[in-house]
Motif scaffolding. Structure first.
Motif, PDB file in Angstrom:
ATOM      1  N   PRO A   3       0.787  -1.242   0.000  1.00  0.00           N
ATOM      2  CA  PRO A   3       0.000   0.000   0.000  1.00  0.00           C
ATOM      3  C   PRO A   3       0.813   1.283   0.000  1.00  0.00           C
ATOM      4  O   PRO A   3       0.318   2.311  -0.459  1.00  0.00           O
ATOM      5  N   LEU A   4       2.049   1.275   0.508  1.00  0.00           N
ATOM      6  CA  LEU A   4       2.828   2.512   0.558  1.00  0.00           C
ATOM      7  C   LEU A   4       3.936   2.556  -0.495  1.00  0.00           C
ATOM      8  O   LEU A   4       4.818   3.416  -0.418  1.00  0.00           O
ATOM      9  N   GLU A   5       3.896   1.664  -1.469  1.00  0.00           N
ATOM     10  CA  GLU A   5       4.879   1.744  -2.545  1.00  0.00           C
ATOM     11  C   GLU A   5       4.736   3.089  -3.260  1.00  0.00           C
ATOM     12  O   GLU A   5       3.638   3.536  -3.566  1.00  0.00           O
ATOM     13  N   GLY A   6       5.896   3.730  -3.515  1.00  0.00           N
ATOM     14  CA  GLY A   6       5.895   5.057  -4.118  1.00  0.00           C
ATOM     15  C   GLY A   6       5.927   6.179  -3.107  1.00  0.00           C
ATOM     16  O   GLY A   6       6.106   7.337  -3.481  1.00  0.00           O
ATOM     17  N   VAL A   7       5.747   5.855  -1.804  1.00  0.00           N
ATOM     18  CA  VAL A   7       5.818   6.867  -0.738  1.00  0.00           C
ATOM     19  C   VAL A   7       7.250   6.934  -0.234  1.00  0.00           C
ATOM     20  O   VAL A   7       7.846   5.909   0.127  1.00  0.00           O
TER      21      VAL A   7
END
Length: 391
Positions: A3-7
């Motif tokens: 869910p937090l990929e790219g953060v």
């Protein structure tokens, strides 16, 4: 996809609380760049040497991060941090508020330049109030919040065996960051989050505080036994100890009849209600110890399970990595640490839509060159920063 990929999380962190929060974010797929000081880095690296070349604390709280070494007091080091912040979604910090302001890295300054940024600061007691300038670590917060006074046996008090103030702070900081990211996704606006270790642990101390406030009495210390429920705690048997958790009259009656073979004990004067059993705790414990002393822990647990009386083995922490339930459910995996590998638990929440991907614990400055290259620095510029001890 986690869910937090790219953060991107940039964390100016040390010790346990904020590193634990950022590790939880890394577990969910965030890219976490940990900024460490030149020389020793995060001082938690040296607490012990139980996990390869780093401490058990450091290994636990730094899985899956990238380590960058920067001298924040050097103008070029500050410039690199500013460039990282330009790309960041979240900035975490538990440096002192005064130090942050001197470096221009406090939440107000960062949010003024980057309104969409989520900035989270953790301090010991917060600004304002008589403790605002006092430093504190986990055990000191446990003392101030009443946990040390609540823990122990009789006249002897004890620190809780784990860093509960730090863990409370880390968990609540992670939850607040996730909420801020959800809100930013809806509004485009970042957030300033401020948390203190004192208030994080005070929240967890709510129930005993309400009990003391409402009764006018401090809860008594009974070691591993419950202060207001009995029998509820560890009892010795022939080859160890079994922890009972008898919370209602049905469980008490089943314990007496099916396990002890003494159904009449359930209604014996002084034992008929929870309050009576607490008031007569010493006599109750003596009766149970006498009944259990000839039984093995396995036999006692089997009898308790058959009678639907909640109980557990009292195990040493050294047994946890081989615990039969965790082993059967394949919860442990090996993770690379500087100088070796260490067993690490998978995150406790299983998700149907993403998998946890175990990643290494970083060596000090292991990713400095790669991160600077990602920011656009040439090999010559990187070499120059290293020659001047900025990195």
């Amino acid at each position: 996809m986690r869910p937090l990929e790219g953060v991107l999380v940039v964390s100016l962190e040390q010790a346990v609380a904020v590193p634990y929060a950022s590790r939880l974010l890394a577990d969910l797929g965030a890219r976490v760049i940990k900024v460490e000081r030149p020389g020793t880095g995060d001082f938690a690296r040296q607490y012990d040497a139980a996990a390869g070349e780093v401490s058990s604390y450091f290994a636990w709280t730094n899985v899956g991060k990238e380590s960058v070494v920067l001298d924040l007091k050097a103008p070029d080091g500050a410039r690199v941090v500013a460039e990282l912040v330009e790309r960041a979604d979240v900035v975490l910090c538990n440096l002192s508020p005064g130090a942050l302001r001197r470096l221009g890295l406090d939440a107000d300054a960062l949010r003024a330049r980057h309104p969409s940024l989520v900035v989270a600061e953790l301090s010991s007691y917060g600004e304002g109030g008589p403790y605002s300038d006092r430093k504190a670590f986990d055990a000191l917060i446990q003392s101030e919040a009443g946990l040390v006074a609540l823990t122990g046996d009789g006249d002897a008090v004890a620190r809780a065996g784990i860093s509960v103030a730090d863990i409370a702070g880390g968990v609540q900081l992670q939850a607040a960051v996730l909420a801020a990211l959800v809100r930013r996704g809806r509004t485009g606006e970042g957030a300033t989050l401020r948390l203190t270790l004192m208030e994080a642990l005070a929240e967890w101390m709510h129930q005993p505080a309400l009990y003391a406030h409402g009764t006018g009495r401090e809860p008594l210390r009974h070691g591993a036994h419950h202060p207001t429920i009995a029998p509820y705690g560890p009892f010795p048997c022939a080859d160890g100890a079994v922890h009972l958790a008898v919370q209602n009259d049905g469980q008490w009656r089943r314990l007496c009849s099916a396990v002890l073979g003494l159904p009449e004990l359930a209604d014996e004067p002084g034992f008929g209600t929870v309050a009576e059993r607490v008031a007569n705790r010493d006599e109750l414990h003596a009766r149970l110890v006498e009944s259990f002393r000839g039984l093995s822990a396995d036999d006692l647990l089997a009898a308790l399970d058959a009678a639907d009386v909640p109980a557990a083995r009292t195990r040493g922490v050294g047994e946890l990595t081989a615990h039969p339930q965790l082993t059967a459910r394949d919860r442990w995996t090996r993770v690379a640490v500087p100088g070796g590998s260490a067993p690490m638990l998978r995150p406790p929440v299983d998700a149907s839509t993403w998998e946890w991907e175990p990643a290494a614990v970083p060596a000090l400055g292991e990713h400095t060159d790669a991160v600077l290259t990602w920011l656009g620095y040439t090999p010559a510029q990187v070499a120059d920063l290293r020659a001047r001890s900025v990195i």
